[in-house]
Motif scaffolding. Sequence first.
Motif, short mmCIF file in Angstrom:
data_model
loop_
_atom_site.label_atom_id
_atom_site.label_comp_id
_atom_site.label_asym_id
_atom_site.label_seq_id
_atom_site.Cartn_x
_atom_site.Cartn_y
_atom_site.Cartn_z
N ALA A 141 46.10 44.84 34.71
CA ALA A 141 45.85 46.09 35.48
C ALA A 141 44.65 45.72 36.43
CB ALA A 141 45.22 47.10 34.56
N ARG A 142 43.72 44.99 36.21
CA ARG A 142 42.57 44.68 37.14
C ARG A 142 43.19 43.93 38.39
NH1 ARG A 142 39.49 43.81 32.38
NH2 ARG A 142 39.80 41.64 32.36
N ASN A 143 44.17 42.90 37.85
CA ASN A 143 44.81 42.00 39.12
C ASN A 143 45.76 42.86 40.03
OD1 ASN A 143 43.63 39.92 37.68
ND2 ASN A 143 45.56 38.90 37.09
N ALA A 144 46.53 43.82 39.40
CA ALA A 144 47.12 44.79 40.17
C ALA A 144 46.45 45.30 40.93
CB ALA A 144 48.01 45.64 39.19
N GLU A 145 45.08 45.90 40.59
CA GLU A 145 44.48 46.78 41.36
C GLU A 145 43.84 45.88 42.63
OE1 GLU A 145 40.73 49.96 41.30
OE2 GLU A 145 41.04 48.67 39.54
N ALA A 146 43.44 44.65 42.48
CA ALA A 146 43.19 43.68 43.46
C ALA A 146 44.44 43.60 44.33
CB ALA A 146 42.72 42.33 42.95
N VAL A 147 45.60 43.60 43.93
CA VAL A 147 46.72 43.52 44.93
C VAL A 147 47.07 44.70 45.61
CG1 VAL A 147 49.31 42.75 44.87
CG2 VAL A 147 47.77 41.44 43.34
N PHE A 148 47.02 45.63 45.09
CA PHE A 148 47.53 46.76 45.73
C PHE A 148 46.80 48.13 45.32
CE2 PHE A 148 50.70 46.72 42.31
CZ PHE A 148 51.41 48.08 42.17
N GLY A 149 45.46 47.86 45.22
CA GLY A 149 44.71 49.26 44.86
C GLY A 149 44.80 49.90 43.55
N TYR A 150 44.27 51.00 43.68
CA TYR A 150 44.07 51.95 42.28
C TYR A 150 45.75 52.09 41.95
CZ TYR A 150 42.48 55.17 38.84
OH TYR A 150 42.19 55.90 37.71
N PRO A 151 46.62 52.64 42.74
CA PRO A 151 48.10 52.78 42.23
C PRO A 151 48.56 51.55 41.41
CG PRO A 151 47.94 53.38 44.52
CD PRO A 151 46.77 52.86 44.08
N PRO B 295 39.39 39.02 46.64
CA PRO B 295 38.86 37.87 46.06
C PRO B 295 40.06 37.16 45.33
CG PRO B 295 38.28 39.82 44.78
CD PRO B 295 39.02 40.24 45.94
N ALA B 296 39.57 35.80 44.75
CA ALA B 296 40.94 35.03 43.96
C ALA B 296 40.96 35.82 42.74
CB ALA B 296 39.97 33.95 43.66
N ILE B 297 42.10 36.03 42.29
CA ILE B 297 42.76 36.66 41.14
C ILE B 297 42.99 35.73 39.91
CG2 ILE B 297 44.63 38.05 40.34
CD1 ILE B 297 44.97 38.90 43.23
N PRO B 298 42.35 35.72 38.85
CA PRO B 298 42.57 34.97 37.75
C PRO B 298 44.06 34.91 37.17
CG PRO B 298 41.32 36.64 37.03
CD PRO B 298 41.47 36.97 38.35
N ALA B 299 44.70 34.08 36.52
CA ALA B 299 45.89 34.30 36.01
C ALA B 299 45.70 35.02 34.54
CB ALA B 299 46.70 32.99 35.79
N VAL B 300 46.81 35.75 34.04
CA VAL B 300 47.00 36.25 32.89
C VAL B 300 47.81 35.43 31.87
CG1 VAL B 300 47.48 38.21 31.44
CG2 VAL B 300 46.48 38.61 33.50
N PRO B 301 47.67 34.47 31.28
CA PRO B 301 48.20 33.43 30.48
C PRO B 301 49.50 34.05 29.71
CG PRO B 301 45.98 32.58 30.42
CD PRO B 301 46.03 34.01 30.91
N ASP B 302 49.26 35.19 29.03
CA ASP B 302 50.34 35.71 28.47
C ASP B 302 51.47 36.18 29.27
OD1 ASP B 302 48.59 35.38 26.22
OD2 ASP B 302 48.35 37.47 25.63
N PHE B 303 51.34 36.44 30.54
CA PHE B 303 52.22 36.88 31.27
C PHE B 303 52.63 36.16 32.47
CE2 PHE B 303 51.09 40.87 29.12
CZ PHE B 303 52.24 41.55 29.05
#
Length: 428
Positions: free
Chosen positions: A189-199, A350-358
């Motif tokens: 969810a945090r990564n998705a917010e970094a990619v295209f905002g609160y949606p 900013p840089a986005i960290p990977a989520v290993p589970d996904f």
Amino acid sequence: MARRAQDVYTEWRGGTCRVKWWSGDYHDDGRKRFESKGGFTDEDEAFQYGQDKLYEIRHGTGISNRDGATLMTEWIDDWFAATDHAYTTYKSYKAIINRHIKPYFRGKTVAEIDVIAYRAFRKHIHKKLPSPGSAKNVMTVLGMILDDAVPRLIRVSPVERTRQRGRYVKKTQRERKRDMDIGAVGRLARNAEAVFGYPGHVMIWTMAMTGMRPGELFGLRREYCYPNWPAADPRPDEDEEERYAEDAARYGAGEDRMPAIRVQQQVQQEKGTIALVPPKYFSYRTLVVPPFLADMLEKLLASHGNEWVFPGIEGGCLASTSFSVNYWPAISQGADARVAKRGNKYPARPAIPAVPDFAGKRIYLLRHGHKAWLDEDGHSRFAVESRMGHEVPGVEGTYSSVTVAMERAIMKALQERWERFQEQADAS
């Protein structure tokens, strides 16, 4: 000397005998249409052959010479033109037919496709396609084509549904899944917010907490989302007035109101444009949401006036953004920092960290994980399957229903899962 009976007779031509029998059809002028087979050296054998063909025709099992000579390519065209599928299924079948089935069987008649020919194609397609699932899809389409050729073009289908002959081939291995960790969902969810905002942030939580399919999420419009629904429901079907009234009482205004999303449609790509179509398998359903997600959805809709609940970076529908290429890899696998450039439609981040589970997995696993959560919490099987948009067969499916108590139990369990997650985050 020629032999003759009603609708069948023999005649000698040179050193061989030919038999003719009535095909069951008539010429335009009313004369009977006969078919024939030559090359017999024994007149009794020829006559018996004609009698057998006539028997088959009279009992509905006969295949005329003309039908038996139908080319596979011709039959496939006729078969496909008579099918009625949703656009994505139509597109998938068309690709399978044009890339694999028609080229392989070009020049062959339907009657020539026996069990041996069927096995040869199966061996060919499993060698050609690296994915067992893709090969299975091709064989499924070919199976439908051959099954529907019975009884007009072939007597029996060569499709094998008993134990396969030859070397044992292990069934397609199921995709390996991990238990869905709510902490991993939070990172997505945090990564998705970094990619295209609160949606993006709210969309990830919505999928994890409702099990909606991606196309249903992408196609969710504000009139079908809490807090607007059910008051904003367009009510397009006059035959559904009873349901509309029940929805208003169950999910509408009042202290006992249960916040919910209505799955009324999904979005698909059709010939380069997006189209709103019924959800998969017509699985219309109402999904109650836990209070924390209701608050997120209310805040999200208040933040924009877009028709889509989860708009893309440029404000359009996510279905038109190649989500699996332009969004999901960065969300799940991480991405380097990006600097804003003049003329670039994408903002700095900013840089986005990977989520290993996904990482390297499909977003669809959020839907699978939601079902696992419901199963872990011990909810009614009927309530779980209904929430996932699945039909429950048999007596259970006929007599069961999703009660208010069942929905409240789901809301409560999901909210408690979220609160435990928050407590763990605060403690760390």
